[in-house]
Design a protein around this motif. Sequence first.
Motif, PDB file in Angstrom:
ATOM      1  N   CYS A 251     -41.994   7.164 -27.436  1.00 36.07           N
ATOM      2  CA  CYS A 251     -42.796   5.991 -27.088  1.00 36.07           C
ATOM      3  C   CYS A 251     -43.721   5.610 -28.237  1.00 36.07           C
ATOM      4  CB  CYS A 251     -43.604   6.249 -25.822  1.00 36.07           C
ATOM      5  SG  CYS A 251     -42.612   6.323 -24.317  1.00 36.07           S
ATOM      6  N   ALA A 252     -44.367   6.608 -28.848  1.00 39.06           N
ATOM      7  CA  ALA A 252     -45.269   6.327 -29.959  1.00 39.06           C
ATOM      8  C   ALA A 252     -44.512   5.748 -31.150  1.00 39.06           C
ATOM      9  CB  ALA A 252     -46.007   7.607 -30.367  1.00 39.06           C
TER      10      ALA A 252
ATOM     11  N   THR B 119     -43.333   2.121 -30.355  1.00 41.90           N
ATOM     12  CA  THR B 119     -44.463   1.200 -30.442  1.00 41.90           C
ATOM     13  C   THR B 119     -44.854   0.942 -31.882  1.00 41.90           C
ATOM     14  OG1 THR B 119     -45.271   2.020 -28.327  1.00 41.90           O
ATOM     15  CG2 THR B 119     -46.827   0.794 -29.687  1.00 41.90           C
TER      16      THR B 119
ATOM     17  N   SER C 105     -56.217   1.678 -25.906  1.00 41.96           N
ATOM     18  CA  SER C 105     -56.275   3.040 -25.360  1.00 41.96           C
ATOM     19  C   SER C 105     -56.214   3.027 -23.842  1.00 41.96           C
ATOM     20  CB  SER C 105     -57.562   3.724 -25.836  1.00 41.96           C
ATOM     21  OG  SER C 105     -57.714   4.997 -25.241  1.00 41.96           O
TER      22      SER C 105
ATOM     23  N   THR D 101     -52.678   2.278 -22.708  1.00 40.97           N
ATOM     24  CA  THR D 101     -51.791   3.412 -22.968  1.00 40.97           C
ATOM     25  C   THR D 101     -51.990   4.523 -21.941  1.00 40.97           C
ATOM     26  OG1 THR D 101     -51.847   2.912 -25.339  1.00 40.97           O
ATOM     27  CG2 THR D 101     -51.071   5.094 -24.695  1.00 40.97           C
TER      28      THR D 101
ATOM     29  N   TRP E 225     -49.192   5.476 -19.056  1.00 38.89           N
ATOM     30  CA  TRP E 225     -48.576   6.802 -19.115  1.00 38.89           C
ATOM     31  C   TRP E 225     -48.819   7.586 -17.827  1.00 38.89           C
ATOM     32  CZ3 TRP E 225     -44.791   8.536 -21.770  1.00 38.89           C
ATOM     33  CH2 TRP E 225     -44.565   9.900 -21.926  1.00 38.89           C
TER      34      TRP E 225
ATOM     35  N   SER F   1     -52.326   8.152 -26.714  1.00 40.75           N
ATOM     36  CA  SER F   1     -53.365   7.161 -26.993  1.00 40.75           C
ATOM     37  C   SER F   1     -53.896   7.291 -28.418  1.00 40.75           C
ATOM     38  CB  SER F   1     -54.510   7.313 -25.988  1.00 40.75           C
ATOM     39  OG  SER F   1     -55.563   6.425 -26.294  1.00 40.75           O
TER      40      SER F   1
ATOM     41  N   VAL G 208     -51.220   5.951 -30.872  1.00 37.52           N
ATOM     42  CA  VAL G 208     -51.044   4.499 -30.836  1.00 37.52           C
ATOM     43  C   VAL G 208     -52.204   3.791 -31.523  1.00 37.52           C
ATOM     44  CG1 VAL G 208     -50.976   2.501 -29.303  1.00 37.52           C
ATOM     45  CG2 VAL G 208     -49.541   4.464 -28.821  1.00 37.52           C
TER      46      VAL G 208
END
Length: 417
Positions: free
Chosen positions: A21-22, A25, A118, A121, A125, A153, A156
């Motif tokens: 996911c990170a 993104t 943040s 995120t 999640w 978080s 990201v």
Amino acid sequence: TMAARPVWKLMAAMAAMALACACLTACYVRSEAFSSENLLKSAEVKRKVFPGLLRSSRRSQRFSSVDAVHGLRGGAGGPIMPQGMPQGIPPGMAGMGMGPPPPSLGRQIAELHPLKLSLITTVAWNLLGFIISASSRTYTATDLFGTSAFTLSALVTMQTALFTQWNMIQRNWEKPVRPLILAAAVGLWATRLGAYLTTRMSRLKSDKRVQKHFRKPGEVWLCGDSCYPINLLAYWMRQALWAWVCLLPVTMASDLKQYQRVNGDDFSKAIAPVALALGSAGFVLGLGLETIADYQKYTFKTDRNNPKRWRWCDKGLWSLARHPNYLGEMIVWASLFLISYPAAPLWTIISPVFVWFLLRYKTGIPMLEEDMKAKYWSHPEFEKYMSRTNLLVPLPGKKSEPQESLPYGIGSAADDV
């Protein structure tokens, strides 16, 4: 060992999912953030794709310039533009999709304030964790999702600051390293804590924190003590809020506007390396204290050759303090604030104060102290242990003798922790 394998498989899958996911993104934000700008700035695209539009745009811009000089709409032979038509778009072409393209999703993400990013995120999640927990009725995912939300978080916000926003601002200073250090520190803390809590929960086979929020046999949805799934969702959202508040200094240290402020203040520039050094040393101390304490307690409870494994742990650091792991946790978040400062504003000290208050007066020490007293107060040695040990700091100090009037007979000495 066989029972632990599914836990480690789930942990590996969750870690891979968080990393994926990170990375997705990061790649999307980097590739899409400037797509619309690059399209309009490319001279080759302007000549080959939009020649008529550009000629009309230049003509309308000349008319707009004349209007600005004369202060009249349509003055000096210029056309009168209809009300509400965007500047630079020829008449008859508004509303036909020929205006400037809207900002891409990647650019919109990049322009979000780190606090908003943040919050989105951590909530998203934990919402995914709620869906998995509710559908599978598993307890293992609770701590795994809760701790990995911190890592996701931090990654990201760090990636958005250093690799996207960095190219969107005018600056005359070097790229900061604090967001990278903080993301690595948070990831290290979350990985250790998540692995320990998940392994321990797989051994206990139940989680009192979450178990009461699941629907019991015969209960109707939104009714009964569990009020399923409202209470379960509320638990997961509280976990998301916990992560967001704790990460306040880490998140604000990823706001590049803060570094513009720091570079313009001599005091901030002077104190920044000192805070970074003290915070780094404190983080190592706190994480080491927390890790050693958890390891000592885990080995004490799982050693089948230990005849006292059914009772409280009084070995190692636990022979000097009753909650040394919580002291390490407090030191970790105080140190992360120091690493973030002065890039993070002073008000982000809310984070370590929140952690201290939560562990000292709410969900940490008070609950464990009550459980320990209910289980072990009938044991004479427990009274001596409580009287000779400190609450948090693992140092020898208390020498007081136990009182004679303390009640006995509460709980059973054979209860497990």
